[in-house]
Write a protein that holds these residues in place. Structure first.
Motif, short mmCIF file in Angstrom:
data_model
loop_
_atom_site.label_atom_id
_atom_site.label_comp_id
_atom_site.label_asym_id
_atom_site.label_seq_id
_atom_site.Cartn_x
_atom_site.Cartn_y
_atom_site.Cartn_z
N PHE A 71 41.88 -40.09 57.47
CA PHE A 71 40.59 -40.59 57.95
C PHE A 71 40.42 -42.11 57.80
CE2 PHE A 71 39.62 -36.06 57.57
CZ PHE A 71 39.15 -35.84 58.86
N PRO A 72 40.69 -42.68 56.63
CA PRO A 72 40.53 -44.14 56.59
C PRO A 72 41.47 -44.88 57.54
CG PRO A 72 41.47 -43.30 54.53
CD PRO A 72 41.01 -42.11 55.32
N VAL A 73 42.68 -44.35 57.73
CA VAL A 73 43.61 -45.03 58.64
C VAL A 73 43.11 -44.91 60.08
CG1 VAL A 73 45.97 -45.06 59.54
CG2 VAL A 73 45.57 -44.72 57.11
N LEU B 191 46.02 -45.08 50.94
CA LEU B 191 46.90 -44.80 49.80
C LEU B 191 46.08 -44.43 48.56
CD1 LEU B 191 49.83 -44.79 48.82
CD2 LEU B 191 49.48 -47.13 48.03
N GLY B 192 44.99 -45.15 48.36
CA GLY B 192 44.11 -44.83 47.22
C GLY B 192 43.62 -43.39 47.30
N LEU B 193 43.23 -42.98 48.50
CA LEU B 193 42.79 -41.60 48.66
C LEU B 193 43.95 -40.63 48.48
CD1 LEU B 193 40.19 -41.95 51.50
CD2 LEU B 193 39.82 -41.08 49.19
N GLY B 194 45.14 -41.04 48.90
CA GLY B 194 46.31 -40.20 48.69
C GLY B 194 46.52 -39.90 47.21
N TRP B 195 46.38 -40.93 46.39
CA TRP B 195 46.53 -40.72 44.94
C TRP B 195 45.42 -39.83 44.39
CZ3 TRP B 195 50.67 -41.24 42.25
CH2 TRP B 195 51.66 -42.15 42.65
N MET B 196 44.23 -39.98 44.93
CA MET B 196 43.13 -39.13 44.48
C MET B 196 43.43 -37.67 44.80
SD MET B 196 39.30 -40.20 45.24
CE MET B 196 38.43 -38.97 46.15
N PHE B 197 43.93 -37.46 46.02
CA PHE B 197 44.12 -36.07 46.45
C PHE B 197 45.35 -35.43 45.83
CE2 PHE B 197 40.92 -34.94 49.54
CZ PHE B 197 40.25 -36.14 49.63
N VAL B 198 46.32 -36.22 45.42
CA VAL B 198 47.48 -35.61 44.77
C VAL B 198 47.04 -35.03 43.42
CG1 VAL B 198 48.48 -37.53 43.45
CG2 VAL B 198 49.95 -35.84 44.50
N GLY C 178 49.70 -46.16 40.92
CA GLY C 178 48.73 -46.48 41.97
C GLY C 178 48.72 -47.97 42.25
N LYS C 179 48.67 -48.73 41.18
CA LYS C 179 48.65 -50.19 41.32
C LYS C 179 49.94 -50.69 41.96
CE LYS C 179 46.93 -54.18 40.82
NZ LYS C 179 45.90 -54.53 41.76
N LEU C 180 51.05 -50.10 41.50
CA LEU C 180 52.36 -50.54 41.96
C LEU C 180 52.53 -50.28 43.47
CD1 LEU C 180 54.84 -51.64 40.34
CD2 LEU C 180 55.85 -49.38 40.65
N LEU D 88 55.33 -38.53 43.22
CA LEU D 88 55.60 -39.58 44.21
C LEU D 88 56.03 -38.97 45.54
CD1 LEU D 88 57.50 -42.51 42.45
CD2 LEU D 88 55.29 -42.58 43.61
N TRP D 89 56.83 -37.94 45.47
CA TRP D 89 57.32 -37.28 46.68
C TRP D 89 56.15 -36.73 47.49
CZ3 TRP D 89 60.93 -37.15 50.01
CH2 TRP D 89 61.15 -36.04 50.81
N ARG D 90 55.22 -36.06 46.78
CA ARG D 90 54.06 -35.49 47.48
C ARG D 90 53.20 -36.60 48.10
NH1 ARG D 90 53.34 -31.86 42.27
NH2 ARG D 90 54.71 -30.16 42.89
N VAL D 91 52.93 -37.62 47.30
CA VAL D 91 52.10 -38.71 47.83
C VAL D 91 52.79 -39.38 49.01
CG1 VAL D 91 51.08 -40.97 47.34
CG2 VAL D 91 50.95 -39.17 45.64
#
Ligand SMILES: Nc1ncnc2c1ncn2[C@@H]1O[C@H](COP(=O)(O)OP(=O)(O)O)[C@@H](O)[C@H]1O
Ligand SMILES: [Mg+2]
Lengths: 261, 281
Positions: B156-158, B208-215, B254-256, B85-88
């Motif tokens: 990029f998406p932002v 955020l979705g991409l953030g979870w992917m990249f973590v 991710g959902k949360l 969570l910290w990294r994301v």
């Protein structure tokens, strides 16, 4: 007084939309501008509103030159252009941000009642019908009490029934503070029912062709013979404005057959 | 006033009609969607319980939940979750700030767009994971390179969302602002910001979705803690239940977090969404 002195507009693409348009409009007068599509009506209105600059010529309101939007000049467009994220009440109060909140609220409440939408105060714009939305737009423009209100085909997107209703309503609201109204329309009926004076424009380039005083008392009866007579003279003038064989400002009579729109 | 507008007053009131479908219908729809995964999970549980499969490669739900419970009891789960969570969170924050600033500048100011956007678009064409070796060389194997990778994914998406939203603001509504003589700042605050907000929220959720992917990518590359580490550890030690446990927790987190953005934005987007309005009533 609003004075237009040889207002011309050539767009960057070379289209000459307006050529040497001059007119003087008294405070409190209702003027309808009518003419074929593309003859520069919107261009003229936008120059008066200060939204676009004229290429040459001047617009002056009470001796003050207008080159950018002015507090004394309001405008209503064909679409209501309400801000979808503001409630109906906040839309109406949009131009009153400088006033103290209490005063603003009071004016908004009064305007809501005046346009018959008191129970819609907290509704979102998307919940309004087309006619209701245009009423809100009228209230929004009138509530800062402009001296001049410009209307660019404000009712043309509405059905005939709603349109009549709003025409009557506009007159009713106008009577409160008697601002100058300049109304662009392509509806002869609308011009004759509302205006003290009808200005007929002719296209390519857009210019003034004719003026017709509507010497009718108010309220006007749309079915009276006199009303019909004025309508016919406006229609005749429109026909002639599109007939290229008729020179500018010619007084010779005879109805043309051209379709003016 | 009402009497002079009989036609108008009868005009429809859409919001009230939307409210009509009952609460039951509103809850039934998500339940319907849960039917298939639940049936599959229960079915698989039954298959393993009956002994038709030993469930070693595909552990049944009960074993996955047992693994989660065990990890939770030892306190390890919390440690891994916090690390991830910290990294994301950090990567998301950096990515959002940079994407918002550059996107706003490019959207608002056409000179900046002509200067900046081609470069950003060129960088965007690079698959983000290709940066990994470089980031590791530059920033080391530890936290910094991971956060940087996540931030790149979020950026990029932002950036695109903000720039696109500003560019597509309705000129007609901006003109309303002009007729009321709004200054540059008031125009931004009263017209541009609210107009841009819906698209911005969408871009945050995509980011955020991409953030979870990249973590996951970052933690798979090398980490001593984090949910991605649990995945890798499970693979190396042959513990599929641990892998699935980590996947389940990724899904929940991710959902949360996505839901948190949605809830935080909801009060500002009430004008847009009839559903939220009805719920609030
Ligand atoms: N922004 C613009 N750029 C170039 N030409 C324009 C622009 N706006 C209007 N025109 C042209 O100017 C002429 C007058 O347009 P307009 O004032 O909108 O006419 P009207 O409102 O009477 O229909 C038309 O020929 C139109 O194509
Ligand atoms: Mg027009």
């Amino acid at each position: 007084m609003l004075a237009l002195d040889r207002v011309s507009k050539t767009y960057p693409n070379g289209v000459q939309a307006l050529a040497r348009f001059s007119a003087e409009i008294r405070q409190g007068e209702i003027v309808a501008i009518i003419g074929g599509s593309g003859c520069g009506k919107s261009t003229l209105l936008r120059a008066i509103a200060g939204l676009d600059r004229a290429s040459s010529g001047t617009v002056t309101l009470d001796n003050e030159a207008i080159s950018s939007p002015h507090a004394k000049i309001g405008i209503i467009f064909q679409e209501p252009r309400l801000l979808p994220w503001l409630s109906v009440a906040d839309n109406i109060g949009f131009g009153l941000a400088d006033l103290p909140a209490a005063e603003r609220r009071e004016k908004v409440v009064r305007a809501l009642e005046r346009v018959g939408l008191a129970e819609k105060a907290q509704a979102w714009p998307r919940e309004l019908s087309g006619g209701q939305a245009q009423r809100v737009a009228i209230a929004r423009a009138l509530v800062p009490q402009p001296e001049v209100l410009l209307l660019d085909e404000p009712f043309s997107a509405l059905d005939a029934f709603t349109r009549r209703d709003l025409q009557d309503h506009l007159l009713d609201l106008w009577a409160d503070t008697r601002p100058t109204l300049i109304l662009v329309t392509h509806d002869v009926d609308e011009a004759v029912v509302l205006a003290d004076r009808v200005l007929v424009m002719r296209p390519r380039p857009g210019r003034l062709f004719d003026q017709i005083e509507i010497n009718l008392g108010r309220p006007r009866d749309r079915n009276s013979p006199l009303f019909e007579t004025f309508k016919r003279s406006v229609l005749t003038s429109l026909d002639r404005s599109l007939d290229r064989s008729v020179p500018d400002r010619d007084a010779t009579q005879g109805p043309g057959q051209a379709m003016w729109w | 006033m009402i009497s002079d507008a009989p036609v108008l007053q009868q005009a429809s009131e859409p919001a009230e009609n939307v409210a009509a479908p009952s609460r039951a219908a509103r809850y039934a729809r998500p339940l319907l969607g849960a039917l298939l995964p639940l049936a599959l999970a229960l079915g698989w549980e039954l298959v393993v319980w009956l002994g038709w499969s030993n469930g070693r490669l595909v552990p049944p739900p009960s074993r996955i939940f047992a693994t989660i419970a065990e990890l939770a009891r030892s306190g390890e789960l919390v440690r891994h979750i916090i690390a991830t969570l910290w990294r994301v969170g950090l990567g998301f924050a950096f990515g959002v700030v940079a994407g918002t600033l550059l996107g706003a500048v490019s959207g608002y100011w056409s000179l900046a767009r002509r200067l900046l956007d081609p470069t950003v678009q060129a960088l965007r064409a690079i698959p983000s994971l290709a940066w990994v070796p470089l980031f590791i060389l530059w920033l080391g194997i530890f936290e910094t390179s991971k956060v940087a990778l996540i931030a790149v994914g979020v950026f990029f998406p932002v950036y695109l969302g903000v720039m696109g939203a500003i560019l597509s603001v309705d000129r007609k509504i901006v003109e309303v602002g002009r007729t009321f003589r709004l200054s540059g700042f008031a125009m931004i605050r009263r017209i541009l910001l609210p107009a841009v907000l819906p698209a911005y929220v969408v871009s945050l959720r995509v980011g955020l979705g991409l953030g979870w992917m990249f973590v996951v990518a970052a933690e798979l590359i090398g980490a001593s803690e984090g949910l991605g580490y649990l995945l890798l550890d499970g693979q190396q030690l042959g513990k599929p239940a641990q892998i699935l446990a980590a996947i389940v927790i990724f899904a929940i987190l991710g959902k949360l977090t996505d839901w948190l953005i949605e809830v935080a934005a909801a009060p500002f987007l009430r004008w847009q969404d009839a559903f939220v309005r009805v719920k609030g009533a």
